[in-house]
Each structure stands twice: as structure tokens, then as C-alpha cells.
Design an enzyme around this catalytic site. Structure first.
Site, PDB file in Angstrom:
ATOM      1  N   ASP A 411       0.866  -1.189  -0.093  1.00  0.00           N
ATOM      2  CA  ASP A 411      -0.108  -0.033  -0.085  1.00  0.00           C
ATOM      3  C   ASP A 411       0.815   1.278  -0.056  1.00  0.00           C
ATOM      4  OD1 ASP A 411      -2.270   1.602   0.476  1.00  0.00           O
ATOM      5  OD2 ASP A 411      -1.743   1.790   2.467  1.00  0.00           O
ATOM      6  N   THR A 413       0.013   4.973   1.399  1.00  0.00           N
ATOM      7  CA  THR A 413      -0.121   5.754   2.432  1.00  0.00           C
ATOM      8  C   THR A 413       0.082   4.888   3.951  1.00  0.00           C
ATOM      9  OG1 THR A 413      -1.657   6.984   1.105  1.00  0.00           O
ATOM     10  CG2 THR A 413      -1.563   7.299   3.578  1.00  0.00           C
ATOM     11  N   ASP A 610      -1.487  -0.854   5.813  1.00  0.00           N
ATOM     12  CA  ASP A 610      -1.856  -0.475   7.611  1.00  0.00           C
ATOM     13  C   ASP A 610      -3.226  -0.119   7.538  1.00  0.00           C
ATOM     14  OD1 ASP A 610      -1.925   1.946   5.750  1.00  0.00           O
ATOM     15  OD2 ASP A 610      -1.511   3.193   7.503  1.00  0.00           O
TER      16      ASP A 610
END
Length: 721
Positions: A411, A413, A610
Site C-alpha cells: 500500500d 499511504t 496499514d
């Protein structure tokens, strides 16, 4: 699953606990983690003494270790006397041989019946529970030698003349006694070594401070036990003290050493609003913090729970060893019976004596304890080692599978980037300063709780700009904010907000596009209906990301970026990091589909993320890796967590996985080779060619040392690079 292991008809060896265990303590088996119960006892599968799932700093010495050490030292002198008499008594003619047999019997009874009682109890349990294990073999071998010798002493006339040797029927009290003493010694060595595998958890438990300094509503302060701290309490953390619980800085600034939990060597600067992790060390300034997570909810407690869970989980390689061990015991019993018959029927005189002794040697040397310990010990040490480096494994399968990963989906961000917007720059129209654009925008944004607004306000304050109080604040969700500052009408937001306000943005369009191409989010500032400037806020790439990606590529991994951000931003970040394969504007379902697609192509996929939107893909991946700086949902969906959120941990986790599997294979290989070589020797197959026979006493020593050597080899993982 919970295994009911206590029944009225079953004797159970339970050494008296050295101290009362805390209420709610759950006990499990080191070799069979699925066995769990709320009281001490023995494993119904392997007979090993159960131990607490989670060790406590209040634990005194393992009561079983103390019990076995007590039995060993009290019986060792008797074993020594019996052995010396058996080996040298006939040479010195101390007494009649029949009398010597009686004396050996008297001395051996406490050794076998008291010293070896726990082993016989476990052996009987293994039969009644239809779970043959190492205690089955020890019980059969020792009792066979002892019962035969007792009968030979009490009623020697029942044996043929061929059993006579040096004026008496040959007895083997010394074999039974030495086997018991050496097995006790082996258990003492094994339990001492096993206790070291819990040192990682105990070292984590020691990190937590015992008290916290709480600030009362009236401003008074007092030190209270950590268990008395509640969510929302204000706590003071003075220089040199440990942060008591998880929370956020309310007042003050300092550098906090988080290396004990994250592995990050440099202290991290903390200012108001920054998060604090319990058990980390405040190095310089004084801080006032507000507690947000206490007790079992703190990161330290979660880390301890994850490490304990991983240490007790069973690796696929161990399941294979368990299946082999059950059949192995039955095969060994068959080989022992065959050894007895072949020697008795075809061996030299006294043939049945040779047969009995060799059968006992086969039973003793073939104990599968080393086989059973081969993988659990490696897993326990590896998970503890990973925890000290900020790498948390939720289960053993994750350790075993990590080395196979060939594709990593990341991912953007919060994984590649900090996940915290940071002000980048302000661009003003002609005749206006960039600081004025920032000052007005920050003054308006004081009324907003949006992360982008927070980045702008913080940047203005860091530059010492004097902010005005906004009035008539109005938030237009998703497009920007409006309000009054110093009597002027301000609008701050994206192009949609500017269109609604009738503000032309063409004058700064090239600058805006250039900033977007660099991966920044662009906001326009209009004052009284005229464009005054624009502000760029970006999510900076983590300092460790380039190094981490270089290491992963060097290891041969295919790196794929999948992000919900727009294509322009996604491509800009990917280009900056040298990532060739990019997927932008993906939804959670799209990330899940991407993982499934790569798996159908035969790839072994790891997913690193996250956020809540990453949870489905983290659960689907062969190995899910959650950033410890992210959401609880992500961490609960992934079998691996990087406490610091540093992708370099993935490369370290792969190295640890490879080292662990190598260590497990060494242990399993040693256990198998040891038995493959030892059983034929004990059975006497080499006797016709070399004249070699393996004494049961030597077999017992080899059996004990094999288990100790497996554990010692596993402990080498603690020192590996």
C-alpha cells in the site's frame, strides 16, 4: 482446542507448584500447543509437563525442574554404587554373587520406584490415552530390565541354566538405575534450556514501569500503580523515566527512545499531539501525556500476547514430525520385540539375556523427544528474536512461509509513506508573499480537524507566523472550508470549491499540475473572490523506504504498489521509488482481487498495508504484513506486524525465516540421523561384523544428550545476524 486431561482414574504427576499461579493462568504443552487447560499437569499426547502460555515475572523456578533435580541428586549416589558393584563386584569378591544381587535390588528400588516414578506414570498415561510417545519407550525399557532383574533375584530357579553368569542369574539393576538417572539428568538439562526460550517474553514484560505519575484535576500529582491508570488520565513523564502507557503528548517536547519495541536506534522527537508508546524511554525533556490505551490494550501487551501466541503455534513442518513420531514409537516397539526374539532364538549364549539387553537399548535410544522438540524450540527462539527487532509473528506458519514469498504488494499511504500529511510549500500570485498565503490559510484552518488542515496550521506555527482568529467558519465536506479572517472572506479547497465560489484558478494552473505530478495534494486559497495562492501538502515517503525497496529487489522480490490514491499521485510516488508496477484508485475489493490474481499465477504473495481498507488483502495473502503504526483491524488481519512500520523489517523477516527453517531442518535431520544410526547399533546388527553392542546405559546418555543438543542448536538463533 481445550483438552480434558484429568480423569478420576488417571494418575497424574503434578509437582507441587513453587508458588501459586495467577488466577486465570492457562497451561499448554510446548510440543502440542492445541492442548490447553486451566491447571498444571502433563500433556495427554506426549507426557511433557504443561507450562503457562504466558510466563510471569513473578514465576519462581520451574517446579518440575526443581523436582527432577531433587530426584536426580538424591538417587545419583545410589546409582553410582549399584553401577560400581555391577561392574567390579565379581572381580574383587566382596561378597557372594547372590548376596550382591540382593544388595543391588535394595539400592535400586528407590532409584527406579521413586526417582523414575514420574516417567512410569507418563508411560502408563501414554498407553491408556493411546498416544505412544517417548515415555512409552522409557517405561517399557526400564521396567523390562528392572522386573527381569527382580525375578532373577527373588526366584532364580525359574530361569534356564543358560541365564547363569558368574554364579548367579545375570541381573541388570545397574542398567535400569543408570537409565533413570540419565533420563532425570536429560530432563534437567532440557528444562533449563527450555526456560531460556521464554526469556524474550520476560524481557518484554520487564520493560513496563511499575508506576505512573498521575496529575489530578486540581493539579496535584501522585505516583500510582500502573493498574490504577485509566483512559483519559493526565500523566507526567520526567526525563529518564519510561512512558507508562500508550497515549499522546499534551504538553512539552522531548526525544523518546523507542528502540526496545521498534528496533529503531535513534530517539524520536515528540511534541504536543504526537503519539507515545508505553514502556519507551523519555530521554530529555519533561512531557505531560494523556493516556489512551491501558492494560491489555497497550502496544506492549499486544506484542507480548502475539509473541506468546506465535511461540505456541505449530508449524507445518512440526505437524509432519508429530505424525511421524506416533508411528515411529510403534515401529520401535516392534523392532525391540524382533530384537529380543532374534537374539533369543539365534544369538550366542546367554542368548535371551543378550536379547533382553539389546531390546532395552533399542527402546531407550529411539525415544522421539529430540524429534518432537526439533521445531517448537526453533519457533520459540525465532519469535522472541523477531520481537526484539520489532517484527511480530502471530503464528509459526508465517515464519515458515515468509522465505517462500516472491511477490510483495505494498500500500502507499502509511506503508511507503508516513501516512501523515506534511506541508510542502505555498505558491502566491504576483505581489503576495508565500508566508502571507500560509498565514491566512492556517488562520482559517484552525477551525478544521482535517489532517491536511493540521499540517498547514503546524507549518505556520513552526515558522512563527501570527495567526488570526477565524469567524463564520464553514466546512464543505470533501472540497474545502470557508470563513472570515481579519474581516476578509476566505475560501480554501480544491478546484470544485473554487468553481462554486466563481474563482478563476488558471493563473496558477501550471504550478498546480507540477505539484500534483510530484504526488502532492493541492489546495487553492481565495480572498474576497480572488485567487491569492495555492498550498501543497504531501505525504512524505518514509526515510527507510528507498533502502527497504532496494533490499527487497536485491532479494529477488517482485514489488507491486496498490493504492486508493489517484493515478497521478500513484505514478509520481512509484517513479520516485523505482516501482515499475503500479495500481491506482483501487478499492479494498480490488486489492483482494489483485492478491488472488497473483496467487492464481503461482506467485507466493505477501501484502503490506496499514489501513482498514487493506484488511481483506492482508487476510488473503500467503503472508500478510501489517504496519504497527496503522489500524488494529490491519494488525488483526495479518500474521506479521512491523511495530515501527518500517519496510526494512520485511527483508529482516525473510532472513529470520530462512535461518529458522535451516535451524529446524538441522534439528530434524539430527534427530532422524541419530535414530537411523542408533537403532541398528542398539539392536546389535553390527555385532557379527564388529563385535559392537550398545549398552542401555550408553543409549540413555545418548538419548538425553540428543534432546539437549537440539535445544542448544535452536538457541543459536538468538545470536544470529
Amino acid at each position: 482446542m481445550d483438552m480434558p486431561t484429568h480423569h478420576p482414574g488417571h494418575a497424574e504427576h503434578r509437582p507441587a507448584p513453587a508458588s501459586a499461579a495467577p488466577a486465570g493462568t492457562v497451561y499448554t504443552c510446548p510440543m502440542h500447543p492445541e492442548v490447553r487447560q486451566d491447571h498444571p499437569g502433563n500433556c495427554p499426547k506426549c507426557g511433557m509437563t504443561l507450562e503457562p502460555v504466558l510466563p510471569s515475572l513473578d514465576d519462581e523456578e520451574n517446579p518440575e525442574l526443581a523436582d527432577f533435580r531433587h530426584r536426580f541428586w538424591w538417587t545419583l549416589p545410589l546409582t553410582t554404587v549399584v553401577t560400581v558393584m555391577a561392574m567390579f563386584g565379581h572381580r574383587f569378591g566382596w561378597m557372594a554373587m547372590a548376596t550382591q544381587s540382593w544388595l543391588e535390588l535394595v539400592l535400586s528400588v528407590p532409584i527406579v520406584l521413586w526417582g523414575g516414578w514420574p516417567f512410569f506414570v507418563r508411560g502408563v498415561q501414554s498407553v491408556t490415552r493411546r498416544s505412544p510417545n517417548m515415555w512409552t519407550l522409557i517405561g517399557l525399557g526400564t521396567s523390562a530390565a528392572f522386573i527381569y532383574s527382580v525375578v532373577a533375584t527373588l526366584v532364580p530357579g525359574v530361569f534356564p541354566q543358560t541365564f547363569q553368569s558368574m554364579g548367579r542369574v545375570a541381573v541388570y539393576f545397574e542398567a535400569a538405575a543408570v537409565i533413570i538417572s540419565l533420563t532425570l539428568l536429560g530432563q534437567v538439562l532440557e528444562l533449563k534450556a527450555r526456560s531460556q526460550t521464554s526469556m524474550a517474553i520476560k524481557s518484554l514484560l520487564r520493560l513496563a514501569p511499575k508506576t505512573a505519575r498521575r496529575i489530578a484535576p486540581d493539579g496535584t500529582e501522585e505516583d500510582v500503580p500502573l493498574t490504577h491508570v485509566h483512559v483519559g488520565d493526565l500523566l507526567r513523564v520526567r526525563p529518564g523515566e519510561k512512558v507508562p502507557v500508550d497515549g499522546a503528548v499534551v504538553e512539552g517536547s522531548s526525544a523518546v527512545d523507542e528502540s526496545m519495541l521498534t528496533g529503531e536506534p535513534l530517539p524520536v522527537s515528540k511534541r504536543p499531539g504526537d503519539k507515545l508508546i508505553g514502556a519507551t524511554l523519555n530521554t530529555s525533556g519533561a512531557l505531560v501525556m494523556r493516556s489512551e490505551r491501558v492494560g491489555a490494550q497497550t502496544m506492549l501487551s499486544q506484542i507480548v500476547q502475539m509473541v506468546a501466541q506465535a511461540q505456541r503455534s505449530k508449524a507445518p513442518m512440526q505437524r509432519m514430525a508429530d505424525q511421524v513420531a506416533g508411528w515411529f514409537v510403534m515401529a520401535v516397539v516392534a523392532v525391540a520385540v524382533l530384537t529380543l526374539l532374534v537374539w533369543g532364538l539365534f544369538g550366542p549364549e546367554p542368548s535371551w539375556v543378550y536379547g533382553l539387553i539389546n531390546a532395552v537399548a533399542v527402546l531407550i535410544i529411539a525415544c522421539p523427544c529430540a524429534l518432537g522438540l526439533a521445531t517448537p524450540m526453533s519457533i520459540m527462539v525465532a519469535t522472541g528474536r523477531g520481537a526484539t527487532r520489532g517484527i511480530l509473528f502471530r503464528d509459526a506458519a508465517a515464519i515458515e512461509n515468509f522465505r517462500k514469498v516472491d511477490t510483495l504488494i505494498v500500500d502507499k499511504t502509511g506503508t511507503l509513506t508516513e501516512g501523515k500529511p506534511a506541508f510542502e510549500r505555498a505558491v502566491a500570485v504576483a505581489g503576495v508573499s508565500s508566508d502571507e498565503v500560509l498565514r491566512l490559510a492556517a488562520s482559517l484552518d484552525q477551525g478544521s480537524e482535517h489532517p491536511l488542515a493540521d499540517a498547514i496550521v503546524r507549518a505556520a506555527r513552526d515558522r512563527g507566523l501570527a495567526l488570526a482568529k477565524p469567524g463564520g467558519f464553514e466546512s464543505n465536506s470533501g472540497i474545502g472550508v470557508r470563513g472570515t479572517v481579519e474581516g476578509r472572506q476566505l475560501a480554501l479547497g480544491n478546484t470544485t470549491l473554487m468553481q462554486q465560489a466563481g474563482v478563476a484558478v488558471d493563473v496558477l494552473l501550471p504550478q498546480a499540475e507540477a505539484l500534483r505530478a510530484e504526488g502532492a495534494s493541492v489546495m487553492h486559497l481565495a480572498v474576497d473572490g480572488r485567487l491569492l495562492g495555492l498550498l501543497a501538502v504531501s505525504d512524505p515517503v518514509k526515510a527507510s523506504t528507498p533502502e527497504a525497496l532496494a533490499a527487497l529487489k536485491a532479494a529477488g522480490l517482485r514489488v507491486v504498489m496498490a493504492t486508493g490514491d489517484g493515478w497521478t499521485t500513484a505514478r509520481a510516488v512509484a517513479a520516485r521509488l523505482g516501482i515499475d508496477e503500479v495500481h491506482g484508485e483501487v478499492k479494498p475489493a480490488d486489492k483482494l482481487a489483485l492478491v488472488q490474481q497473483l496467487q492464481r499465477e503461482g506467485r507466493v504473495v505477501a501484502m503490506a498495508g496499514d489501513g482498514i481498507n487493506d484488511a481483506p488483502a492482508l487476510a488473503q495473502a500467503d503472508v500478510g504484513v501489517a504496519m504497527g503504526t496503522g489500524t488494529d483491524v490491519a494488525m488483526n488481519s495479518a500474521p506479521v506486524t512491523l511495530v515501527k512500520g518500517d519496510l526494512r523489517g520485511i527483508a529482516q523477516a525473510r532472513l529470520l525465516s530462512e535461518a529458522t527453517i535451516t535451524n529446524m531442518r538441522q534439528n530434524l535431520g539430527f534427530a532422524f540421523v541419530y535414530n537411523v544410526l542408533g537403532i541398528p547399533l542398539a539392536a546389535g546388527l553390527l555385532f557379527p561384523f564388529t563385535g559392537w553392542l550398545l549398552s542401555p546405559m550408553i543409549a540413555a546418555l545418548a538419548m538425553s544428550l540428543s534432546s539437549a543438543s537440539v535445544i542448544t542448536n535452536a538457541l543459536r538463533l538468538r545470536a544470529g545476524k
